[in-house]
Design a protein around this motif. Structure first.
Motif, mmCIF file in Angstrom:
data_model
loop_
_atom_site.group_PDB
_atom_site.id
_atom_site.type_symbol
_atom_site.label_atom_id
_atom_site.label_comp_id
_atom_site.label_asym_id
_atom_site.label_seq_id
_atom_site.Cartn_x
_atom_site.Cartn_y
_atom_site.Cartn_z
ATOM 1 N N THR A 431 -78.234 -72.862 -27.010
ATOM 2 C CA THR A 431 -79.618 -72.877 -26.542
ATOM 3 C C THR A 431 -79.614 -73.012 -25.037
ATOM 4 N N MET A 432 -80.575 -72.385 -24.385
ATOM 5 C CA MET A 432 -80.738 -72.516 -22.944
ATOM 6 C C MET A 432 -81.808 -73.556 -22.593
ATOM 7 N N VAL A 433 -82.407 -74.191 -23.599
ATOM 8 C CA VAL A 433 -83.400 -75.232 -23.348
ATOM 9 C C VAL A 433 -82.709 -76.417 -22.690
ATOM 10 N N PRO A 434 -83.247 -76.940 -21.584
ATOM 11 C CA PRO A 434 -82.586 -78.044 -20.887
ATOM 12 C C PRO A 434 -82.440 -79.285 -21.757
ATOM 13 N N SER A 435 -81.398 -80.042 -21.495
ATOM 14 C CA SER A 435 -81.200 -81.318 -22.174
ATOM 15 C C SER A 435 -82.175 -82.337 -21.596
ATOM 16 N N GLU A 436 -82.278 -83.469 -22.247
ATOM 17 C CA GLU A 436 -83.196 -84.507 -21.771
ATOM 18 C C GLU A 436 -82.796 -85.025 -20.402
ATOM 19 N N GLU A 437 -81.516 -84.886 -20.073
ATOM 20 C CA GLU A 437 -81.041 -85.393 -18.785
ATOM 21 C C GLU A 437 -81.473 -84.508 -17.620
ATOM 22 N N GLU A 438 -81.772 -83.245 -17.898
ATOM 23 C CA GLU A 438 -82.127 -82.317 -16.834
ATOM 24 C C GLU A 438 -83.593 -82.469 -16.453
ATOM 25 N N GLU A 442 -90.258 -79.619 -17.668
ATOM 26 C CA GLU A 442 -91.676 -79.938 -17.682
ATOM 27 C C GLU A 442 -92.498 -78.753 -18.184
ATOM 28 N N GLY A 443 -93.536 -79.050 -18.909
ATOM 29 C CA GLY A 443 -94.483 -77.995 -19.284
ATOM 30 C C GLY A 443 -94.429 -77.610 -20.747
ATOM 31 N N TYR A 444 -93.265 -77.653 -21.371
ATOM 32 C CA TYR A 444 -93.146 -77.245 -22.767
ATOM 33 C C TYR A 444 -92.200 -78.182 -23.508
ATOM 34 N N ALA A 445 -92.494 -78.405 -24.766
ATOM 35 C CA ALA A 445 -91.667 -79.316 -25.553
ATOM 36 C C ALA A 445 -91.152 -78.659 -26.821
ATOM 37 N N TYR A 446 -91.080 -77.328 -26.839
ATOM 38 C CA TYR A 446 -90.582 -76.656 -28.028
ATOM 39 C C TYR A 446 -89.599 -75.569 -27.648
ATOM 40 N N GLU A 447 -88.826 -75.140 -28.645
ATOM 41 C CA GLU A 447 -87.824 -74.110 -28.422
ATOM 42 C C GLU A 447 -88.319 -72.765 -28.923
ATOM 43 N N ALA A 502 -91.840 -39.933 -15.109
ATOM 44 C CA ALA A 502 -91.275 -41.278 -15.257
ATOM 45 C C ALA A 502 -92.252 -42.141 -16.030
ATOM 46 N N ILE A 503 -91.722 -43.206 -16.634
ATOM 47 C CA ILE A 503 -92.527 -44.165 -17.390
ATOM 48 C C ILE A 503 -92.632 -45.459 -16.579
ATOM 49 N N ILE A 504 -93.831 -46.024 -16.538
ATOM 50 C CA ILE A 504 -94.046 -47.335 -15.932
ATOM 51 C C ILE A 504 -94.236 -48.333 -17.059
ATOM 52 N N SER A 505 -93.481 -49.432 -17.030
ATOM 53 C CA SER A 505 -93.625 -50.441 -18.086
ATOM 54 C C SER A 505 -93.290 -51.819 -17.528
ATOM 55 N N PRO A 506 -93.612 -52.872 -18.272
ATOM 56 C CA PRO A 506 -93.095 -54.192 -17.883
ATOM 57 C C PRO A 506 -91.569 -54.176 -17.916
ATOM 58 N N ALA A 507 -90.956 -54.981 -17.072
ATOM 59 C CA ALA A 507 -89.529 -55.238 -17.224
ATOM 60 C C ALA A 507 -89.337 -56.358 -18.250
ATOM 61 N N VAL A 508 -90.255 -57.278 -18.254
ATOM 62 C CA VAL A 508 -90.303 -58.365 -19.222
ATOM 63 C C VAL A 508 -91.775 -58.559 -19.570
ATOM 64 N N ALA A 509 -92.068 -59.130 -20.720
ATOM 65 C CA ALA A 509 -93.458 -59.261 -21.175
ATOM 66 C C ALA A 509 -94.234 -60.326 -20.423
ATOM 67 N N TYR A 510 -93.565 -61.068 -19.534
ATOM 68 C CA TYR A 510 -94.217 -62.168 -18.835
ATOM 69 C C TYR A 510 -93.566 -62.362 -17.476
ATOM 70 N N ALA A 511 -94.196 -63.208 -16.650
ATOM 71 C CA ALA A 511 -93.548 -63.667 -15.421
ATOM 72 C C ALA A 511 -92.542 -64.755 -15.807
ATOM 73 N N ALA A 512 -91.836 -65.301 -14.817
ATOM 74 C CA ALA A 512 -90.808 -66.310 -15.096
ATOM 75 C C ALA A 512 -91.373 -67.434 -15.954
ATOM 76 N N VAL A 513 -90.590 -67.870 -16.942
ATOM 77 C CA VAL A 513 -91.017 -68.891 -17.906
ATOM 78 C C VAL A 513 -90.131 -70.128 -17.771
ATOM 79 N N PRO A 514 -90.530 -71.243 -18.391
ATOM 80 C CA PRO A 514 -89.679 -72.438 -18.342
ATOM 81 C C PRO A 514 -88.285 -72.163 -18.881
ATOM 82 N N HIS A 515 -87.341 -72.929 -18.384
ATOM 83 C CA HIS A 515 -85.939 -72.749 -18.770
ATOM 84 C C HIS A 515 -85.765 -72.812 -20.279
ATOM 85 N N GLY A 516 -85.011 -71.872 -20.795
ATOM 86 C CA GLY A 516 -84.707 -71.845 -22.213
ATOM 87 C C GLY A 516 -85.691 -71.094 -23.072
#
Length: 610
Positions: A431-438, A442-447, A502-516
């Protein structure tokens, strides 16, 4: 019933360790315990060596994440860089830097030192670097200055330019950990081909940058160097697997970086960090000698690509590298010189003609967040004002393509990742979700919903024999042909006498998200499977006033539902919003030229709105 989909990156997350441990003998467990101690010690020693490579004169007080999530201003405010060094490092047009180096207005030594200082600042606030070799790089820079002073001639097209490299690119005499503890202490006995060519071009390789363990995540975290943070908001990910490059270049700590891409690994960090990049087709740029996971897997090949704060950096890199005839050093590179004819859009009606772009508003797997939709609307408006046509793209067999890619990537049943970890006893990161020590969660509490490696039916991946893999190859070939025919048929809708340019599309479905929490990669992986040359470019930033959450919709699958719930306007505020431009196979020149056209149209649109 909608088909559940799985993020390509989750192939590295497995659940078989528990089963392995439970069946191990007592003596095996003792050995494994010793290995665990060993790998932890190795990682601690490696981090200590890295810290020692940073001059105490270049250390700064690191602001807390809670009080200072955005650190883009730190290089200007920390007091370490002089006004001249700030002017050098704030210059994003690579051609301007190269001209000043060519005329000796700036020396390579001072440019390299300026970017070094800024890279070290960037590292202290985002943890973006792995190998730091100051003396070696400055010696190289001084040598280039001496050559120019004595001969009046530059060494090559990148003369004196510092270049950062993802931690896959082997450099003689340096370790290449590639995110694994097993890589510590293994020194390269020669340069990979791209490094050879960079030296021939007169460049100054000066740092290497962080990656995730296994390289197959859209995040950047490993047990050796830790987690890389996004400088726009350090509680968010810079993406991956070229996330170290993304964070470094966004901080202006490097004028030009080189990453790799097998499922979006240069485009995702570029989208999250506001950069330009290009994912070339399989055989256009040299990859020989580059360290990699899944070594020998050539069904969907990893490619290298430049990352920069300007399109000039991308173009100059391509013309410089291709100009060195890399097919003479790497047998897999197609012998195709840079084509000015293709740069002038010879297959697309010529420069100045009307182009037809298609917008992929939605890929049928996950719907993009509202900032991405606004960005696509901006591009559509900009292109239409510039006299080009814009139509809607009709998706074609996407779930089949997605499933094919998943099964190919997992065809070894995770043997590669597990065997590499076993060399040191290091556990596979699941998992890339941060450990409690990191201090980064902040912001999300689920995986995310897909943290264990599963196929589309919800089963763990299984090892496939050669015949089964060949059938996947056959299927992939048929899917590519079908998609090609689908693209060709768009000639009926473009009105230009040509299919969609050419096709224009998202590179990702969102902007940067919380770690993990980064699970989406199919907008990018689609292009890797089909081998479409694809660029990524910044469009705008998340605006809480303009980018309200969408109303709930009928979800395609669990991941679509998860991604919809992920959106938090305030958390994403100010983050870059990037898109990608998708062309055909081996269309590097045309794709880059069309990206210039889109970028120029966007700049004019923004100017007219002020």
């Amino acid at each position: 019933m909608p088909v559940n989909t799985v993020h390509i990156a989750t192939f590295i997350a497995v659940h078989i360790f528990g089963r392995y441990y439970s069946s191990a003998s007592h003596s095996t467990l003792i050995v494994m315990a010793q290995l665990q101690t060993s790998w932890r010690t190795l990682c601690e020693q490696k981090r200590a060596t890295q810290r020692e490579s940073i001059s105490k004169e270049w250390t700064i007080p690191v602001p807390s994440l809670r009080e200072h999530p955005n650190v883009l201003d730190v290089p200007n405010s920390c007091g370490l860089l002089t006004e001249r060094e700030l002017a050098i490092t704030e210059t994003t047009d690579i051609d301007v830097i190269l001209e000043k180096l060519r005329t000796a207005e700036w020396s390579s030594y001072e440019v390299t030192k300026a970017f070094y200082k800024r890279a070290i600042v960037a590292h202290q606030v985002t943890n973006c670097l792995t190998e730091i070799f100051v003396d070696r790089a400055l010696e190289r820079a001084k040598h280039l200055d001496d050559v120019l002073a004595k001969t009046g001639k530059v060494v090559g097209p990148l003369h004196g330019l510092p270049v950062s490299l993802k931690d896959q690119f082997t450099i003689k005499g340096l370790e290449t950990t590639m995110g694994y503890a097993s890589g510590i202490g293994k020194y390269a006995d020669k340069d990979c081909v791209i490094v050879e060519i960079l030296y021939a071009c007169g460049a100054v390789p000066f740092v290497r940058t962080n990656v995730p363990q296994t390289l197959m995540w859209g995040e950047t975290f490993n047990n050796v160097f830790g987690r890389t943070l996004n400088p726009y908001n350090r509680s968010l990910t810079p993406g991956g697997s070229s996330g170290g490059e993304g964070a470094l270049i966004a901080m202006r700590g490097s004028p030009l970086g080189v990453g790799t891409d097998i499922g979006g690994s240069v485009r995702i960090p570029s989208a999250f960090c506001g950069l330009y990049t290009i994912r070339p087709s399989y055989a256009r740029l040299p990859y020989y000698g580059v360290a990699n996971s899944l070594q020998g897997q050539e069904s969907i090949s990893s490619v290298l690509g430049p990352m920069a704060n300007s399109l000039s950096g991308v173009k100059t890199f391509l013309t410089s590298i291709i100009g060195q005839k890399p097919w003479r050093l790497d047998p897999m590179v197609v012998p195709k010189p840079w084509s000015e004819q293709e740069w002038d859009l010879s297959e697309h009606g010529g420069v100045g003609g009307q182009l037809c772009f298609a917008v992929m508003w939605d890929n049928g797997v996950v719907r993009p967040h509202s900032p991405l939709v606004r960005a696509m609307k901006m591009v559509k408006e900009a292109l239409e004002k510039a006299g080009h046509k814009v139509i809607d793209w009709e998706c074609h067999r996407h779930l089949e393509i997605y499933k094919n890619a998943e099964l190919i990537f997992a065809a070894d049943g995770n043997h590669d990742y597990l065997s590499e970890c076993a060399k040191s006893g290091e556990p596979l990161i699941t998992t890339m979700v941060p450990s409690e020590e990191e201090e980064t969660s902040e912001g999300y509490a689920y995986e995310p919903p897909y943290m264990l490696c599963r196929d589309l039916a919800g089963h763990p991946p299984v090892h496939r024999n050669a015949y089964e893999l060949w059938q996947l190859h056959n299927e992939k070939r048929e899917l590519r042909k079908s998609h090609l025919d689908h693209w060709e048929k768009t000639v009926e809708r473009t009105g230009t006498g040509r299919p969609v340019d050419a096709i224009i599309s998202p590179a990702v479905a969102y902007a940067a998200v919380p770690h993990g929490l980064n699970t989406d990669s199919f907008y990018t992986t689609l292009c890797n499977v089909l081998d479409y040359t694809t660029s990524a470019f910044p469009v705008t930033h998340v605006d809480p006033e303009l980018d309200r959450p969408h109303e709930p919709h009928e979800f395609y699958n669990d991941e679509d539902k998860y991604i919809y719930k992920l959106y938090n306007t305030d958390l994403f505020a100010g983050c870059p919003v990037g898109l990608q431009l998708i062309g055909r196979m081996l269309e590097e020149e045309a794709v880059l030229r069309m990206t210039y056209i889109v970028d120029d149209a966007l700049k004019k649109l923004k100017e007219s709105s002020h």
